[in-house]
Write a protein that holds these residues in place. Structure first.
Motif, PDB file in Angstrom:
ATOM      1  N   LEU A  48       1.171   8.516  -6.972  1.00 56.78           N
ATOM      2  CA  LEU A  48       1.350   9.780  -6.759  1.00 56.78           C
ATOM      3  C   LEU A  48       2.102  10.416  -7.963  1.00 56.78           C
ATOM      4  O   LEU A  48       2.223  11.332  -8.463  1.00 56.78           O
ATOM      5  N   VAL A  99       2.583  10.507   2.351  1.00 52.14           N
ATOM      6  CA  VAL A  99       1.461   9.598   1.851  1.00 52.14           C
ATOM      7  C   VAL A  99       1.690   7.861   1.998  1.00 52.14           C
ATOM      8  O   VAL A  99       1.371   7.519   2.649  1.00 52.14           O
ATOM      9  N   ALA A 100       2.802   7.783   1.784  1.00 55.61           N
ATOM     10  CA  ALA A 100       3.384   6.352   1.920  1.00 55.61           C
ATOM     11  C   ALA A 100       3.481   6.004   3.281  1.00 55.61           C
ATOM     12  O   ALA A 100       3.130   4.793   3.610  1.00 55.61           O
ATOM     13  N   SER A 134       0.725   3.502  -3.480  1.00 57.48           N
ATOM     14  CA  SER A 134       0.547   5.055  -3.072  1.00 57.48           C
ATOM     15  C   SER A 134       1.671   5.967  -3.660  1.00 57.48           C
ATOM     16  O   SER A 134       1.291   6.754  -4.328  1.00 57.48           O
ATOM     17  N   LEU A 136       0.001   5.922   5.076  1.00 57.84           N
ATOM     18  CA  LEU A 136      -0.921   4.727   4.550  1.00 57.84           C
ATOM     19  C   LEU A 136      -0.173   3.480   4.975  1.00 57.84           C
ATOM     20  O   LEU A 136      -1.050   2.497   5.518  1.00 57.84           O
ATOM     21  N   ALA A 160       0.792  -1.158   0.217  1.00 58.06           N
ATOM     22  CA  ALA A 160      -0.076   0.189   0.011  1.00 58.06           C
ATOM     23  C   ALA A 160       0.811   1.286  -0.049  1.00 58.06           C
ATOM     24  O   ALA A 160       0.685   2.156  -0.687  1.00 58.06           O
TER      25      ALA A 160
END
Length: 80
Positions: A39, A55-56, A35, A59, A31
């Motif tokens: 992106l 974000v990584a 991500s 997540l 995930a």
């Protein structure tokens, strides 16, 4: 922070919970990496370089927490 301030030792996880959560760790890693790749495909310029690590990481932590919660609920269901 509260864990560091308390004098009580931290509660150890059961072996089954640790086994299930580490066996499914590839989902959290996938995930996070997915991500970052998404992106990089959607955004251009400097934005992916700034947003992808954040974000990584977020997540990854959220999916890992979900995996641990599922493992705990499976373990508590087996105890009943």
């Amino acid at each position: 922070m509260a864990l560091f301030l308390s004098n009580a030792p931290p509660k150890a996880e059961k072996t089954r919970v640790l086994l299930l959560s580490t066996a499914t760790d590839f989902l959290a890693v996938g995930a996070g990496v997915g991500s970052a790749i998404l992106l990089s495909l959607l955004l251009h310029g400097v934005a992916p370089w700034l947003l992808a690590p954040f974000v990584a990481g977020v997540l990854y932590v959220l999916v890992q927490a979900l995996e641990i919660s599922v493992a705990r609920s499976q373990d508590s269901d087996d105890d009943d």
